[in-house]
Design a protein around this motif. Structure first.
Motif, PDB file in Angstrom:
ATOM      1  N   ILE A  71      -3.863  10.066 -23.403  1.00  0.00           N
ATOM      2  CA  ILE A  71      -2.466  10.480 -23.406  1.00  0.00           C
ATOM      3  C   ILE A  71      -2.254  11.736 -22.588  1.00  0.00           C
ATOM      4  O   ILE A  71      -1.220  12.376 -22.703  1.00  0.00           O
ATOM      5  N   ASN A  73      -3.626  15.287 -20.088  1.00  0.00           N
ATOM      6  CA  ASN A  73      -4.518  16.408 -19.889  1.00  0.00           C
ATOM      7  C   ASN A  73      -4.721  17.172 -21.206  1.00  0.00           C
ATOM      8  O   ASN A  73      -3.825  17.281 -22.016  1.00  0.00           O
ATOM      9  N   ARG A  96      -8.989  18.072 -28.825  1.00  0.00           N
ATOM     10  CA  ARG A  96      -7.599  18.404 -29.152  1.00  0.00           C
ATOM     11  C   ARG A  96      -7.489  19.078 -30.512  1.00  0.00           C
ATOM     12  O   ARG A  96      -6.621  19.900 -30.739  1.00  0.00           O
ATOM     13  N   GLU A 109       1.562  18.029 -15.666  1.00  0.00           N
ATOM     14  CA  GLU A 109       0.578  17.018 -15.350  1.00  0.00           C
ATOM     15  C   GLU A 109       1.288  15.688 -15.182  1.00  0.00           C
ATOM     16  O   GLU A 109       2.486  15.576 -15.459  1.00  0.00           O
ATOM     17  N   VAL A 155       2.290  12.911 -16.621  1.00  0.00           N
ATOM     18  CA  VAL A 155       2.409  12.366 -17.972  1.00  0.00           C
ATOM     19  C   VAL A 155       3.844  11.894 -18.172  1.00  0.00           C
ATOM     20  O   VAL A 155       4.765  12.393 -17.530  1.00  0.00           O
ATOM     21  N   GLU A 170       0.020   3.912 -16.085  1.00  0.00           N
ATOM     22  CA  GLU A 170       0.738   5.158 -16.368  1.00  0.00           C
ATOM     23  C   GLU A 170       1.146   5.851 -15.072  1.00  0.00           C
ATOM     24  O   GLU A 170       2.274   6.299 -14.921  1.00  0.00           O
ATOM     25  N   ARG A 226       0.720  16.206 -28.863  1.00  0.00           N
ATOM     26  CA  ARG A 226      -0.370  15.304 -28.510  1.00  0.00           C
ATOM     27  C   ARG A 226      -1.580  15.502 -29.400  1.00  0.00           C
ATOM     28  O   ARG A 226      -2.323  14.572 -29.667  1.00  0.00           O
TER      29      ARG A 226
END
Lengths: 613, 816
Positions: free
Chosen positions: A296, A298, A318, B44, B46, B116, B600
């Motif tokens: 998902i 960086n 994470r 980034e 994303v 992606e 995240r």
């Protein structure tokens, strides 16, 4: 604890095998020193055995048995011959080791070490055996809360498991902390610092197995990569790209109950002592373009420190990983090609490390994929330890046949496996140019196609009425454009005449004015000539029907205008020649001037109308 | 000879101008692409926001399972737990199909990009296309110069950037391109009368329908323009060609749509297999019909079925009915007009007059009848035939009054004045000038542009979201204005120069000289059309010849300054305002850049450390992200069509712990996720959204009353807060053990100390909290605990009762 008991009983059974004396008994271990390092999740046995041959025949093989539970977790086994002691100690190359299944022996896993030269009668030598095991430490209890320390149990025998009699032996167990929950106390057991010493024991017969269990705190995170895919892609344009996909689990005692961030942040070494906070990867020097991400995106918690010898990449997952928690991530980096690719005997070979660069990580399954450039041939692999080798192909940028990929697969990999392996292959430097040339030709073709398309007439029926009409319309348009051009130029000439008149009024130079008139006349004549074919064309063209009227009207008006302008001009010039007064001239040409302005307006309007068509 | 030379040099100039404008266009495209990459460079690559995550997931699933439009029927079952989005009926397939196709093409060319990456860069690529389409459209309206200016303006207009930065993978990313391109093809057809362009137009229109709910704008704008043309007496066969195929499209879509809706209703009731087969047959029939009707690609026609968008239930049949009605009316009118023109050609003037009176009188009667029937129909429906969102388009205050769930979406609010300045900046000042320029001369095309800008200004005033429709119109108008202004000023400067040199003051001389200069200059820069009419320009400008040289120079300077200001603003907006992915937050402090990647962190934790079929409850904002990033089923997401369901979650969040546990347990929820910004000061957290939960929950379950959560009409969480507020689940989950962080529980968003500081959770346990506490995840304690607690209680009761006098009444004493 049940599991431990079971293993224990198993070991006791082995004790009975001492009754079997066997063929190998010619060899005697005169001195044995064993060290077990339990300071991390990886258990390292370092054993030095001094062998003596008391038998008659020369011996070429030494047997090293391991019990099943250890053998199935054996990751790495290195046997060397050492000579001398202390500083003068030298060790030989690694000796070849094979698994054998000797007859009439207890059901252990047997490894046979082949000696470089036979040990003759009465001879002696010192072997050093380094064995590395994974998953030998069992968390006990299996589930802990955030505040608990991670306790693990380790079991082994106090005596060395050997088919040979051992004269003197001792065992040292090294713990991570100078604290221990409990340990089996036998005779000659000593606990000091963070070490437990067993022995020395003398004259132990073969297969003697008194079990010891050590239960101690090991708060090191048990980071286990269940799967690691390392892709090493060689580009002869100067880069070796390494991509490593980790599938990580903390294999220590599982966390039960709540995870409180508050407790963790406030007292991280008490509440979350065994949590995995960060990993350090030791990458080769000059590693560049390092990235660290997961599916998902960086992950921002990483640092790079580099010097001339190495590049240290410190990464944090994470979230802090507690026992039983999992995560997955990818790291990637580029390496300069010249550091890793060499040439020998017309072949190229890639020389790069096999294992993962992380410290203290156990990898259950590793897949090392070496992607060679498209067109590589005669591929062979030289690895320092056995691994399963397969081939596949990978399609990437501008590939046609695909790039050959060598896949090496291995189970139970520990940091000791961080050794270089070599992939030999042939690759012609000319093949490098294939892809740029492909691009060049591709674009060339594209442009040629464009040119062809622009120049080709793709009309299906050249005789169809609409096509002809379109062609005619185009012609009419160009004609009208030219017509407009001419008209504009005519108007410019009129303006010039006007200007000459103004000059005349200022300077009184009649000759100059006359000259201007002459040139204007010449120009106008020429333009009228040019106008003729255009007009006739427009009149003849069926497409121009609705325009012709306007055009003709314009021509007529323009003629009129021209006449009036000329008239005005000659009148003014005449008056000047007759030296009439300025007022007089104005009066005389006033009517003409009015007409001119009117006509000029009409001409302009008509031009605009035609322009809109 | 002279003519030959001039024609040669003209063709050369022509070619040169073409090459130059191509190069300029290419650069504009590159700029449009690269200005949107700030987000990738600063953060980034994303996907941003919430909706794009859903689209991304649909793309992924579409590529994994089955490719093509039939994927929709497969996708239907993927997302419906328990009452989520009915994919088959509610997704616009345009975007996902486009990105999927791009990905397929790239992969077939052996360019291994991830899905992606393709999704992230779809929007910038299509904004480059949109600039190109703007160039074409404006060129049709007002010439190539204006086209280039408009394209450059559109490439960086902040309003469009806000929806198309790299990573913003939303329907608007491709829809704006489709919108402009459809308009271009319509105008092109109108200008040329070519049936080829008409067909292309219909296809482009279908693509637009596939991509965005905004297609209703086209459906209504084009008939309006047609009507305008007819009323102003500008009817021509070209208009008919431009409109008729499109209109047929619309009708066929409507038919498909209605059938599909019926089938959908049927399939939800009847057994799936049979209805599936039936559906397939009906589809095929309808596709064939659609093909016959509009002579179009069938798949596109089929795709157009999926129409309703977010909160599909609120976009009822009514709006569609009206649209098809307006369309068919215009459709009839244009046919009548065409017929009238045809008859006019045949009959003599007298006969024609008689016929007209006859037809008009009959027509009036019929019209009245139809009108009466229609009014009766509309009046019979409960909402007077208008759906919620359509109503809020007409009356901006409607939604906030009656439908909290629509009002709770910030992009459905009317915009404020500053947002105009933020989103279209100086274009707002240039637009009026552009409108004026469109009237000199007024053509079919320029009248369309005027109509476009006028309607879009109105709609943007109603809903912030529709600002996006305004942006291209504003760019076109400003492009025209700027281009015309520069033309005029340049002309004036040149004219001023000539006067200085020749010292003449007669008009003719000047204008003629400048014609030459102008035409040479222009032909270098612009192409054919402008060369063809330098004299026209001069005619127009001759009347403007009043400004002295200095003034014109200053005017040009000011215009350039205006443009420069616009560029600076756009770059700033792209870099600072619109490029932040909501998923990662950053803040600058004295010790450098601080990254907040908590979302995240939490999603990764969920995805790796929970069971695959665990269900996660959270407020609907985070539904899509949880589905896409954590790969877990959510209870409500951003497109749950069932209001009651959202209300149920809202109710649970506003209930005390025990009641909430019961609700969540009945929904089979394992984890509850709340977003809490109090520790780091992240303002859009759940506590700030909480009143919406109360309102939406209270809208369905009357026992939740908004006043219970407000102290004297004020929403507060400090010691003055109401007990209901302090005991509700949301409060407890947000502030659980918060007081221990700093000793007093100071909330940095609300800037106050929290009301209830020390409390324990009995039915939930904290399983994960992110680094900055922004996301907190709780697990529902299993009911077993309660049973044990009960037995314990009874034990202890019995234990104490032995000492009490009631012991004798006990039937059994466990200790005896």
């Amino acid at each position: 604890m049940n599991r431990l008991r079971r293993d224990l009983s198993l070991l006791f059974i082995f004790g009975f095998f001492t009754l079997f004396s066997n063929v190998c008994s010619d060899l005697v271990i005169s001195k044995l020193d064993r060290q077990i390092d339990l300071s991390s999740q990886i258990v390292r046995f370092t054993t030095s055995l001094k062998l003596e041959n008391n038998g008659v025949e020369a011996v070429s093989k030494v047997l090293l048995p391991y019990p099943e539970n250890q053998a199935k977790n054996l990751a790495f086994l290195l046997v060397t011959i050492t000579e001398g002691k202390g500083k003068t100690k030298t060790s030989s190359d690694r000796l070849p080791v094979d698994v054998i299944h000797p007859e009439g022996m207890p059901s252990l896993t047997w490894y046979a070490v082949s000696l470089p030269k036979e040990l003759s009668k009465g001879g002696s030598l010192t072997l050093e055996v380094k064995a590395v095991f994974t998953h030998l430490l069992t968390p006990f209890p299996e589930k802990i809360t955030q505040a608990d320390a991670q306790l693990v149990a380790f079991q082994d025998s106090a005596h060395y498991l050997s088919p040979y009699a051992v004269k003197v032996q001792s065992l040292t167990v090294k713990l991570p902390e100078p604290k221990v929950e409990s340990y089996t106390k036998l005779e000659n057991t000593k606990f000091s610092g963070s070490e437990i010493k067993y022995g020395p024991y003398e004259n132990i017969p073969p297969f003697s197995l008194p079990t010891i269990i050590v239960h101690f705190a090991n708060n090191k995170p048990f980071s286990v990569a269940q799967e690691l895919v390392r892709e090493i892609e060689v580009s002869h344009w100067g880069n070796v790209q390494v991509t490593e996909n980790y599938n990580l689990i903390h294999a220590g005692a599982e966390l039960k109950g709540e995870f409180s961030r508050l407790d963790y942040e406030e007292r991280p070494h008490v509440r979350g002592a065994s949590a995995l906070r960060s990993l350090v990867a030791r990458l080769p020097a000059r590693a560049h373009s390092i990235y660290y991400r997961d599916e998902i995106g960086n992950i921002s918690t990483s640092n790079v420190y580099s010097d001339s010898v190495k590049t240290l990449l410190e990464i944090e997952p994470r979230y802090p990983m507690f026992g039983g928690w999992r995560t997955a991530f990818t790291i990637g980096y580029g390496l300069p090609l010249q550091d890793f690719l060499f040439k020998s005997e017309g072949k190229r070979f890639l020389d790069i490390t096999f294992g993962c660069p992380m410290n203290d990580m156990v990898i259950e399954n590793i897949y090392v994929k070496v992607v060679l450039p498209e067109g590589s041939k005669d591929i062979s692999v030289v690895a320092p330890f056995p691994s399963k080798e397969t081939r596949e192909a990978k399609l990437s940028h501008l590939d046609i046949a695909g790039r050959p990929v060598v896949v090496l697969e291995k189970k139970n990999v520990v940091p000791e496996h961080n050794q270089n392996f070599q992939v030999y292959y042939r690759f012609s430097s000319l093949s490098l140019l294939r892809e740029p040339l492909m691009l060049v030709f591709g674009f060339l073709l594209f442009f040629v196609a464009c040119i062809a398309y622009v120049h080709a007439d793709l009309t299906i029926s050249k005789s169809s009425s609409s096509y002809i009409a379109k062609l005619q319309w185009d012609e009419v348009q160009t004609a009208i454009q030219q017509f407009q051009n001419i008209m504009n130029r005519v108007l410019v000439i009129h303006n010039k005449l006007d200007a000459s008149l103004r000059d005349l009024s200022r300077t009184g130079d009649v000759q100059a004015c006359k000259a201007a008139r002459k040139t204007a006349d010449a120009f106008l004549k020429e333009l009228t000539k040019e106008l003729k074919p255009l007009l006739s064309f427009l009149q003849s063209s069926p497409q121009a029907l609705h325009i012709v009227a306007k055009v003709e009207e314009l021509v007529v008006k323009e003629k009129e205008l021209q006449e009036k302008v000329m008239l005005k001009h000659s009148m003014v010039v005449d008056s000047y020649e007759k030296k009439s007064g300025g007022k007089d001239i104005d009066n005389r040409i006033a009517a003409v001037q009015q007409k001119i302005t009117l006509l000029r307006q009409e001409v302009d309007d008509l031009l605009e109308v035609i322009d809109e068509i | 000879m002279a003519t030959q030379e001039t024609s040669q040099s003209a063709t050369f100039r022509h070619a040169f101008g073409n090459v130059l404008s191509f190069a300029v266009l290419l650069l504009i495209g590159v700029m449009a692409f690269s200005i949107r990459l700030f987000s990738v460079i600063k953060y980034e690559s994303v996907i941003h926001e919430f909706d794009p995550y859903f689209n991304y997931r649909v793309t992924q699933v579409r590529l994994v399972f089955v490719y093509g439009i039939f994927a929709n029927s497969f996708l239907r079952d993927q997302f419906v737990y328990p009452l989520g989005r009915v994919i088959g009926g509610t997704v616009y397939p345009g975007l996902t199909l486009t990105a999927g196709t791009l990905w397929r093409i790239l992969n077939s060319m052996n360019i291994p990009l991830s899905v992606e990456t393709v999704c992230v860069f779809t929007a910038p690529v299509f904004s480059a296309f949109a600039s190109l389409a703007t160039y074409l459209l404006t060129k049709e309206i007002k010439g190539a110069g204006a086209g280039l200016t408009a394209a450059a303006l559109l490439a960086m207009v902040p309003s469009y950037i806000s929806r198309s930065v790299a990573g913003s993978y939303d329907n608007e990313a491709v829809a704006i391109f489709a919108l402009i391109f459809t308009f271009y093809l319509y105008i092109k057809t109108l200008n040329t009368g070519s049936l080829f362009y008409a067909t292309l137009n219909a296809i482009a229109y279908f693509y637009m329908v596939c991509s965005w709910g905004g297609y209703t704008f086209i459906i209504n704008l084009i008939p309006m323009h047609v009507l305008l043309c007819i009323v102003t007496g500008r009817y021509s066969p070209r208009l008919y060609i431009a409109y008729a195929p499109l209109s047929l499209n619309v009708v066929s879509i409507r038919m498909l749509n209605i059938t599909f809706r019926r089938e959908k209703a049927a399939s939800s009731q009847a057994s799936s297999l049979i209805s599936e087969v039936k559906l397939g047959i009906v589809r095929v029939v309808m596709v064939v019909l659609g093909t016959l009707l509009a002579a179009l690609v069938p798949v596109v026609g089929f795709n157009a079925v999926m129409t309703s968008e977010h909160f599909a239930s609120f976009l009822g049949h009514a709006a569609n009915l009206q649209m098809s009605f307006s369309n068919s009316v215009v459709f009839i009118i244009i046919h009548v007009v065409a017929l009238v023109y045809y008859i006019k050609g045949i009959l003599s003037p007298q006969m024609f007059k008689v016929a007209v009176t006859l037809v008009v009188s009959v027509g009036m009667v019929v019209c009245f009848a139809v009108l009466a029937v229609l009014i009766a129909l509309v009046a019979s429906s409960p909402t007077k035939g208008w759906s919620g969102r359509s109503l809020s388009l007409l009356d901006p205050t409607y939604a906030s009054k009656y439908i909290p769930i629509i009002a709770s979406v910030s992009e459905h609010q009317p915009p404020t004045w500053p947002s105009y300045f933020m989103d279209i900046n100086v274009l707002a000042f240039l637009v009026p000038a552009g409108i004026i320029a469109c009237f000199f001369p007024l053509s079919d095309a320029s009248s369309f542009a005027v109509l476009y800008i006028v309607t879009s200004v109105y709609f943007s005033g109603v809903m912030v979201r529709l600002m996006l429709v305004l942006a291209p119109a504003a760019c076109i108008m400003s492009g025209i204005a700027l281009s015309e202004a520069f033309d005029a000023e340049n002309f004036l400067i040149k004219a001023g120069d000539t006067t200085k040199v020749t010292q003449n003051d007669v008009k003719h001389e000047k204008s003629e000289d400048t014609i030459k200069e102008r035409s040479s200059r222009k032909s270098k820069k612009k192409d054919k059309e402008n060369i063809e009419r330098p004299s026209l320009v001069s005619q127009v400008e001759k009347r403007l010849l009043v400004l002295p040289l200095e003034t014109s120079v200053i005017a040009v300077f000011l215009l350039v300054l205006l443009g420069a200001f616009y560029v600076v603003h756009c770059v700033w907006a792209a870099a600072e305002a619109y490029s932040a992915p909501s998923i990662v937050l950053t803040s600058r402090s004295h010790d450098g850049l601080h990254v907040f990647d908590d979302f995240r962190e939490a999603y990764a934790w969920l995805s790796h450390n929970t069971e695959v079929d665990d269900k996660v409850a959270s407020w609907w904002d985070y539904g899509y992200q949880t589905t896409a990033m954590a790969n877990r089923t959510v209870i409500v997401d951003n497109n749950t069509w069932n209001n009651t369901h959202i209300a149920t979650v809202g109710t649970a969040m506003s209930s005390p712990e025990k009641a909430a546990w019961d609700i969540f347990n009945s929904l089979d929820v394992k984890y509850v996720l709340v977003v809490f910004g109090g520790l780091v000061g992240y303002p859009s957290d759940d506590i700030n959204k909480f009143l919406w939960m109360v309102r939406i929950g209270g809208g369905v379950f009357p026992h939740i009353k908004e006043p219970d959560y407000l102290r004297d009409g004020q929403y507060r969480i400090d010691s003055q807060a109401t007990p209901t507020m302090l005991n509700c689940l949301m409060y407890k989950l947000s502030y659980f053990r918060f007081v221990e962080t700093d000793g007093r529980g100071f909330d940095r968003v609300r800037n106050t100390e929290i009301g209830k500081k020390h409390f324990k959770l009995t039915h939930f346990e904290e399983v994960f909290t992110t680094h900055h506490w922004m996301v907190r995840i709780y697990k529902l304690k299993s009911p077993r605990n309660r049973i044990r607690g009960k037995t314990k209680k009874s034990k202890s009761k019995s234990g104490t009762s032995t000492s009490s006098k009631r012991s004798g009444t006990r039937k059994k004493n466990p200790w005896q």
